[in-house]
Enzyme design. Structure first.
Site, PDB file in Angstrom:
ATOM      1  CG  ASN A  11      -1.990  -1.124   1.068  1.00 43.02           C
ATOM      2  OD1 ASN A  11      -2.614  -1.293   0.033  1.00 43.02           O
ATOM      3  ND2 ASN A  11      -2.100  -1.941   2.102  1.00 43.02           N
ATOM      4  NE  ARG A  18      -2.048   3.186   3.295  1.00 41.28           N
ATOM      5  CZ  ARG A  18      -1.143   2.473   3.942  1.00 41.28           C
ATOM      6  NH1 ARG A  18       0.132   2.560   3.616  1.00 41.28           N
ATOM      7  NH2 ARG A  18      -1.514   1.669   4.900  1.00 41.28           N
ATOM      8  CE1 TYR A  23       0.662   5.333   7.322  1.00 41.07           C
ATOM      9  CE2 TYR A  23      -1.406   5.226   6.108  1.00 41.07           C
ATOM     10  CZ  TYR A  23      -0.555   4.722   7.070  1.00 41.07           C
ATOM     11  OH  TYR A  23      -0.918   3.617   7.789  1.00 41.07           O
ATOM     12  CG  ASN A  74       7.055   1.731   5.784  1.00 38.78           C
ATOM     13  OD1 ASN A  74       6.497   0.835   6.423  1.00 38.78           O
ATOM     14  ND2 ASN A  74       6.550   2.940   5.656  1.00 38.78           N
ATOM     15  CD  GLU A  98      10.313  -1.633  12.252  1.00 36.90           C
ATOM     16  OE1 GLU A  98      11.146  -2.035  13.101  1.00 36.90           O
ATOM     17  OE2 GLU A  98       9.099  -1.805  12.366  1.00 36.90           O
TER      18      GLU A  98
HETATM   19  C1  DQA Z   1       3.159   2.109   8.152  1.00 41.93           C
HETATM   20  C2  DQA Z   1       2.406   1.728   9.428  1.00 41.93           C
HETATM   21  C3  DQA Z   1       1.721   0.377   9.272  1.00 41.93           C
HETATM   22  O1  DQA Z   1       1.031   0.034  10.458  1.00 41.93           O
HETATM   23  C4  DQA Z   1       0.735   0.424   8.127  1.00 41.93           C
HETATM   24  O2  DQA Z   1       0.151  -0.846   7.944  1.00 41.93           O
HETATM   25  C5  DQA Z   1       1.364   0.915   6.871  1.00 41.93           C
HETATM   26  C6  DQA Z   1       2.243   2.078   6.943  1.00 41.93           C
HETATM   27  C7  DQA Z   1       3.761   3.526   8.253  1.00 41.93           C
HETATM   28  O3  DQA Z   1       4.625   3.838   7.431  1.00 41.93           O
HETATM   29  O4  DQA Z   1       3.361   4.309   9.113  1.00 41.93           O
HETATM   30  O5  DQA Z   1       1.065   0.439   5.785  1.00 41.93           O
HETATM   31  O6  DQA Z   1       4.216   1.193   7.960  1.00 41.93           O
END
Ligand code: DQA
Length: 146
Positions: A11, A18, A23, A74, A98
């Site tokens: 995603n 999104r 985000y 990520n 991460e």
């Molecule tokens: C994410 C946080 C995750 O919980 C979420 O499922 C994402 C984006 C973030 O970048 O904040 O897809 O990794």
């Protein structure tokens, strides 16, 4: 010259449209372009990869040996679910950071657990796209002394 690979999970291809309140409004292409400039201007090689499929992300981590010196990832929602992706990192032993755009600790309870945090060099959460650039700086400082 070292290669730094940036991996984006499910995603994250939708960034820009999104849930912008969580985000932000930057697209993945913009984020990758800034990372490319940062890493290449430091004299290193950059690669970006995005997939919505767990097995493709596992394959990408596996195929990072022997060329990639450092990974920034990520893992998206796989952060909270994927033992397979965790095992891929344990298997290749490539150091990684991460990154999460949102502050996963301030959201739903299920986002508080990461299958990566304890095996990562470090984690950057909640700083939006800037988190990737901070991760790139940390990666550069590590590959440069290596
Ligand atoms: C994410 C946080 C995750 O919980 C979420 O499922 C994402 C984006 C973030 O970048 O904040 O897809 O990794």
């Amino acid at each position: 010259m070292s290669k730094i690979t940036v991996i984006h999970g499910p995603n994250l291809n939708l960034l820009g449209m999104r849930e912008p309140s969580l985000y932000g409004s930057e697209t993945l292409a913009t984020i990758n372009q800034r990372l490319e400039e940062t890493i290449e201007s430091a004299g290193h090689e950059f690669e970006a990869y995005q997939s919505n499929a767990e097995h493709e992300l596992v394959d990408k981590v596996q195929s990072a040996i022997p060329d990639t010196a450092f990974i920034i990832i990520n893992p998206g929602a796989f952060t909270h679910t994927s033992i397979a992706l965790r095992d891929a990192f344990l298997g290749v032993q490539i150091p990684f950071i991460e990154v999460h755009l949102s502050n996963v600790d301030s959201r739903e309870e299920f986002r508080r657990h990461s299958f990566f945090a304890d095996i990562a060099v470090g984690s950057i959460i909640g700083l939006g796209p800037q988190g990737y650039l901070l991760a790139a700086q940390a990666a550069l400082s590590r590959v440069e002394v290596a």
